[in-house]
Design an enzyme around this catalytic site. Structure first.
Site, short mmCIF file in Angstrom:
data_model
loop_
_atom_site.label_atom_id
_atom_site.label_comp_id
_atom_site.label_asym_id
_atom_site.label_seq_id
_atom_site.Cartn_x
_atom_site.Cartn_y
_atom_site.Cartn_z
N LYS A 199 -16.75 6.55 -7.68
CA LYS A 199 -16.88 6.51 -6.22
C LYS A 199 -15.63 7.08 -5.57
O LYS A 199 -14.57 6.49 -5.62
CB LYS A 199 -17.10 5.09 -5.71
CG LYS A 199 -17.53 5.10 -4.24
CD LYS A 199 -17.24 3.82 -3.50
CE LYS A 199 -15.85 3.75 -2.91
NZ LYS A 199 -15.62 4.62 -1.75
N GLU A 229 -4.03 1.32 -10.64
CA GLU A 229 -2.86 2.08 -10.17
C GLU A 229 -2.74 1.80 -8.69
O GLU A 229 -3.55 2.28 -7.90
CB GLU A 229 -3.05 3.59 -10.40
CG GLU A 229 -3.21 3.99 -11.85
CD GLU A 229 -1.94 3.83 -12.66
OE1 GLU A 229 -0.88 3.53 -12.07
OE2 GLU A 229 -2.02 3.98 -13.88
N CYS A 279 1.39 7.29 -3.78
CA CYS A 279 1.75 5.91 -4.11
C CYS A 279 3.16 5.84 -4.70
O CYS A 279 3.84 4.84 -4.57
CB CYS A 279 0.73 5.28 -5.04
SG CYS A 279 0.32 6.30 -6.45
N GLU A 290 4.41 -0.61 2.11
CA GLU A 290 4.07 0.77 1.82
C GLU A 290 3.52 1.41 3.10
O GLU A 290 2.54 0.92 3.67
CB GLU A 290 3.02 0.82 0.70
CG GLU A 290 2.76 2.23 0.22
CD GLU A 290 1.75 2.29 -0.91
OE1 GLU A 290 0.79 1.50 -0.89
OE2 GLU A 290 1.91 3.13 -1.80
#
Lengths: 300, 496
Positions: free
Chosen positions: B185, B259, B293, B390
């Protein structure tokens, strides 16, 4: 010292042992002051003869053990692999020296004959030796140079993940315990171990061996008590990096794994088909390792 | 003006190379199909807000259908000799190379990232991943996972919007090489390249059901992760969603790799070559609009060279070109979505409100689309939100340190542990720092380098497992003694 031995009519009254926790290199009682009755396995769980009153560790004991384990991480993970191997081998030496004690304790704990218990203890000693030999080899087996498409020196090496909570198997009080604990510390992690709930005595005695084997204080911490009660705060603890659920029932394991998701602990699930006498392989070593990849440009 | 930028003439890449259909279906069992309930959503170009295409909006019924298709295909796919499976992957790699210009333009249209990056980074790496894992397919017995390595079964894979095709390659290539089948997906804002990949699979003659693509939102991803026919879950995305996935699979037999987010420290020592370090800092945080990331979002600079480094950094940032991602001169493209822009804006405002000093070069941003100028914060403390959370955008927080020990302390002071950077000319310091940093990837005197042979993944709350290299392959193979869903029995059961 078993009750039966005492009642066999020896003139001398034997000296019982007070079993204690092993935390931070010391042997404290549970801070809660609680104990629970440990019986031998002959009459089924709880139905056998009294063996000892083991400490019934509390949530606070679990947290204290995590503090001790965290404090020990830098020193133990920073030790050379060669040194860790020496220390692990020393554990095997000390275990071998106390062979008779463990044969007795394992026989009582697991309802085995002396001969079968002796075979279990021998296998446990040999397992320490096997893992002692792994400390300075695992990096070469699972790490390596990566041939990247560019002028870079690129190396992957395994590193310990940190503090590992270990729920020792319920069915194998010494060989199973050694099989789950040794790989954790062989790879440079520190451990908080919850001993088999109904057969904790060999584990608590193992603390005495570890304390005299040059294993730094805090590297292994051993708790006895109700697995579910002690495991819950460990699974939820934000300063625990990984949890081995081997000693948990499927329902408890699912609950603990969900709690462990809160800080993304590395989790090893229980396997219904674990055979402690089989070749262990490397999966229990790699379960507690992180792979670190370092890049550096290469040129003149 | 002496320091004025050269005026560049526009150098747009032609988009004629991409043939976009008005609408796309789900790719299940080798065919495109509408969603069971007929729902659709639109994918827009973040740089113009133009609607690119309508795509099917997968629901639970579609997830179920795709997983069944993958299960059915698993029996024959996993039974194929590794050399044959490998040949399919080699074919895919070659077709990706042949169509790389088309796919690069498509990715830029759908994602908003500059064509310079899709063309020179994403697509070459995508093909390289298929090449790398193609070669593993007939060598599994040598991968160190035991003498009889077995695939896990059906892999449910959920990928993010920052590197749509690259994340697909990271997940699909090792899964197929190991003999698994996949249901993937893609993210709702970047579904198109995965659908084009379905066409690549068709051209390669890949058997039906081996790769299934479900376009949709988070609910489809959640249904996929929870589906009982899925044996392996692979996710790249936020730590928050990663934790939810870890809870979902708790108590199941599913294997998981995650991850997740990062807040990487990029550490610059006083002996680092300044120009080289500045290039690394810029590449670390402004590559892919900071939608990375492992972006070097916390600059830790040694106090004694702070001024020099910051002056050089600001000078360099002033030369960054923000604008049309299809222009070959563009360095920084569009923010991927309005939602992401709002998040970046809010965090930058929090940085100012908490007392950090904000700086950005003068740059004109296009009027339509989602844009954010490359931004720098100085006077940042470890308590500030911009130093802890983040941001996933082109925003750099600058902190300082005096000693290597302090640098380690600050760098590790985060729940994340994905990556880190070290800039120094002293080799022994690099090695010592690298061993102390709690991060899965450490770049020394470089940053944001990726390669299919090189394991990538995080410590702590940056997730678990590794992608890339032999380690990435192991994530799709059963350990010796571990039970898998088998090649026959259960398949038939679910298929009925």
């Amino acid at each position: 010292m078993t009750v039966s031995e005492r009642s066999e009519g020896a003139a001398r009254l034997s000296v019982f042992k007070t079993y204690k926790l092993y935390v931070g290199g010391k042997f404290p009682r549970s801070e809660s002051g609680r104990v629970y009755e440990v019986t031998d396995s002959k009459g089924g769980r709880g139905g056998g003869a009294w063996l000892a009153n083991a400490p019934l560790a509390s949530r606070k004991d679990a947290r204290d053990a995590v503090v001790a384990a965290r404090k020990a991480v830098a020193g133990w993970s920073g030790a050379t692999a060669y040194n860790r191997g020496q220390v692990l081998y020393r554990v095997a030496e000390m275990l071998e020296g106390r062979r008779e004690q463990y044969v007795r304790e394992v026989a009582d704990a697991e309802g085995l004959s002396k001969a079968k218990a002796a075979a279990v203890v021998d296998a446990a000693v040999d397992r320490w030796v096997w893992y002692a030999g792994w400390t300075d080899k695992i990096a070469q087996v699972v790490g390596g140079a990566n041939p990247v498409a560019g002028p870079y020196f690129n190396l992957s090496t395994p590193e310990p993940t940190g503090v590992v909570a270990v729920l020792a198997p319920q069915d194998s009080s010494l060989l199973g315990l050694v099989s789950v604990l040794a790989p954790v510390i062989a790879t440079g992690n520190t451990a908080v171990v919850v001993a088999a709930e109904h057969a904790p005595l060999p584990a608590l005695s193992l603390g005495e061996v570890l304390a005299t084997s040059d294993v730094p204080a805090g590297v292994v911490n051993i708790l006895s008590g109700r697995t579910a009660e002690i495991a819950a705060p460990l699974a939820a603890h934000q300063d625990v990096n990984a949890i081995d659920l081997t000693g948990a029932s499927p329902e408890l394991a699912a609950e603990l794994e969900a709690a462990a998701a809160d800080n993304l602990k590395r989790v090893r699930r229980p396997s219904p088909t674990e055979d402690w006498t089989a070749d262990p392989g490397t999966s229990r070593l790699t379960a507690w390792l992180e792979t670190k990849t370092v890049w550096h440009p290469m040129g003149v | 003006m002496a320091h004025q930028k050269f005026a560049y003439a526009p150098a747009p890449e032609s988009r004629a190379v991409v043939d976009l259909a008005p609408s796309y279906g789900l790719f299940i069992d080798g065919e495109f199909a509408e969603a069971a309930d007929g729902r659709v959503f639109k994918s827009v170009s973040p740089s113009t807000e133009e609607v690119l295409a309508e795509v099917a909006h997968a629901g639970e019924a579609d997830v179920d259908r795709a997983v069944r298709a993958a299960r059915k295909a698993f029996g024959t796919w996993s039974a194929l000799p590794g050399a044959e499976r490998g040949k399919y992957l080699f074919r895919i790699a070659r077709i990706l190379q042949e169509r790389s210009r088309e796919l690069a333009v498509l990715e830029t249209l759908d994602n908003g990232k500059p064509i310079r990056e899709t063309r020179d980074v994403d697509l070459p790496l995508v093909a390289a991943h298929f090449f790398y894992y193609a070669g593993w397919a007939d060598k599994l017995a040598y991968a160190g996972c035991g003498p009889d390595p077995r695939p896990l079964g059906v892999a449910g894979q959920v990928i993010p919007w920052n590197f749509p095709l690259l994340m697909l390659a990271w997940k699909v290539a090792p899964a197929l090489a190991a003999g698994n089948t996949v249901v993937l997906k893609p993210a709702e804002t970047t579904p198109l390249s995965a659908l084009f990949f379905a066409d690549v699979c068709r051209q390669a003659g890949l058997p039906r059901g081996v790769v299934n693509i479900l376009t949709g939102y988070g609910d489809a991803g959640a249904a996929l992760v929870a589906h009982e026919g899925v044996d392996k879950v692979a996710f790249t995305g936020s730590t928050e969603v990663g934790k939810a996935i870890a809870r979902t699979v708790a108590g199941s037999r599913k294997k998981v790799t995650l991850e997740l987010g990062g807040k990487a420290a990029n550490i610059v020592f006083d002996d680092a070559p300044v120009d080289q370090a500045v290039e690394g800092i810029v590449n670390g945080i402004f590559f892919n609009q900071g939608h990375v990331c492992c972006a070097g979002s916390r600059l830790l600079v040694q106090e004694s060279v702070q001024e020099e480094v910051l002056d050089a950094l600001k000078r360099r940032m002033s030369t960054l070109r923000v604008g049309d991602p299809l222009d070959k001169n563009t360095d920084i493209g569009a923010i991927n979505s309005a939602e992401q822009l709002a998040r970046i804006t809010a965090l930058a405002e929090a940085g100012e409100a908490e007392g950090a000093q904000r700086w950005a070069p003068r740059c004109e941003l296009p009027e339509s689309g989602y844009w954010f100028a490359p931004t720098l914060f100085t006077g940042v403390t470890q308590a500030h939100r911009i130093a802890r959370e983040e941001i996933f955008g082109p925003v750099l927080s600058v902190l300082t340190f005096r000693t290597p020990a302090e640098a380690v302390e600050k760098a590790n002071n985060t729940p994340y542990g994905l990556s880190a950077g070290i800039w120094t000319e002293k080799g022994s310091r690099i090695l010592s720092m690298a061993s102390k940093l709690r991060a899965g990837v450490v770049w020394a005197n470089t940053f944001n380098k990726f390669d299919p042979t090189s394991p990538f993944g995080g410590y702590k709350e940056s997730g678990y497992g590794r992608e890339g290299g032999r380690h990435g392959l192991a994530a799709y193979l059963a350990e010796p003694g571990e039970s898998t869903s088998g090649r026959g029995e259960e398949v038939g059961e679910l298929d009925r």
